[in-house]
Write a protein that holds these residues in place. Sequence first.
Motif, short mmCIF file in Angstrom:
data_model
loop_
_atom_site.label_atom_id
_atom_site.label_comp_id
_atom_site.label_asym_id
_atom_site.label_seq_id
_atom_site.Cartn_x
_atom_site.Cartn_y
_atom_site.Cartn_z
N UNK A 98 -0.70 11.43 -25.69
CA UNK A 98 -0.70 11.50 -27.15
C UNK A 98 -1.23 12.86 -27.64
N UNK A 99 -2.35 13.31 -27.07
CA UNK A 99 -2.92 14.59 -27.52
C UNK A 99 -2.01 15.77 -27.18
N UNK A 100 -1.34 15.71 -26.03
CA UNK A 100 -0.41 16.78 -25.68
C UNK A 100 0.78 16.81 -26.63
N UNK A 101 1.32 15.65 -26.98
CA UNK A 101 2.43 15.60 -27.93
C UNK A 101 2.00 16.10 -29.30
N UNK A 154 2.34 19.40 -39.68
CA UNK A 154 3.36 19.53 -38.65
C UNK A 154 4.39 18.42 -38.74
N UNK A 155 3.95 17.19 -38.96
CA UNK A 155 4.87 16.07 -39.07
C UNK A 155 5.70 16.15 -40.35
N UNK A 156 5.13 16.73 -41.40
CA UNK A 156 5.86 16.86 -42.66
C UNK A 156 7.04 17.80 -42.55
N UNK A 157 7.03 18.70 -41.58
CA UNK A 157 8.17 19.60 -41.39
C UNK A 157 9.39 18.88 -40.83
N UNK A 158 9.20 17.68 -40.31
CA UNK A 158 10.31 16.92 -39.74
C UNK A 158 10.86 15.93 -40.77
N UNK A 179 -5.69 8.21 -19.95
CA UNK A 179 -4.54 9.03 -19.59
C UNK A 179 -3.51 9.07 -20.72
N UNK A 180 -3.15 7.89 -21.23
CA UNK A 180 -2.16 7.84 -22.31
C UNK A 180 -2.71 8.49 -23.58
N UNK A 181 -3.99 8.22 -23.86
CA UNK A 181 -4.60 8.74 -25.09
C UNK A 181 -4.73 10.25 -25.05
N UNK A 182 -5.35 10.78 -24.00
CA UNK A 182 -5.67 12.21 -23.97
C UNK A 182 -4.52 13.05 -23.43
N UNK A 183 -3.92 12.60 -22.32
CA UNK A 183 -2.89 13.42 -21.70
C UNK A 183 -1.56 13.35 -22.44
N UNK A 189 2.09 23.27 -32.47
CA UNK A 189 2.52 24.60 -32.01
C UNK A 189 3.97 24.88 -32.40
N UNK A 190 4.87 23.92 -32.14
CA UNK A 190 6.29 24.13 -32.41
C UNK A 190 6.54 24.31 -33.90
N UNK A 191 5.81 23.57 -34.74
CA UNK A 191 6.01 23.69 -36.19
C UNK A 191 5.37 24.95 -36.77
N UNK A 192 4.55 25.67 -35.99
CA UNK A 192 3.91 26.88 -36.48
C UNK A 192 2.65 26.66 -37.28
#
Length: 207
Positions: A40-43, A68-72, A34-38, A49-52
């Motif tokens: 972590x994968x969702x985040x 994506x992480x580099x944009x932050x 649940x934590x791994x797929x639901x 998606x948010x970073x484009x």
Amino acid sequence: MSNVAGAGTVGMAHSATKNRRSAQESFGAAWEPFIDSEVVCTMTALAIIVSGQYANQGQDGIALTTAALATVKELFPYLLTVSVLLFAFSTILSYSYYVHLAAGFICGQSAVVRHGYNLVWLATIVIGSAASLSRVVRFSDAVFFLMTVPNVFGLFFMANAIRKELNGHCDDLTTGVLQMVPLAERSTLLGNPISGESDKSLISDKA
């Protein structure tokens, strides 16, 4: 694959715990996929998606996540690299333990089997590192499928035993043989499923 639910391998790790009730252990094990797929994968998907970065169709998952992480923050890709290295190392150790148990069960616990298995396992690590990613993924998918087939048949034939174990665990909770976790010690990650009034009613019922 983000987790190996259904393959039957994680049961070997949970069987090494001190908990003697398999049903009770399985409720804790259910949090892992649940934590791994639901979670972590969702985040991770939301970050892409948010970073484009989802528009970069030619890149794989690690490359998309890194971009994506580099944009932050510029530091985040390095933290992701450390996380991937730790994940790869822990995977090597865990599956080495699984295969060690399987080899010992089939061929015995002799020193020849143990050292022979270690040499074969080290050789597979070198071969896997030198092979292309697509071949490694295809090979791992095929091996996981081969493990899943007997596990599904095992669950089918052991359905009655699993149901009895689960019902026995629920009966122990109902009758008070297994004490519920005190309210102050419960995790509030997903909220408190049982209120303080429910705890008082359970105590009064037992009294």
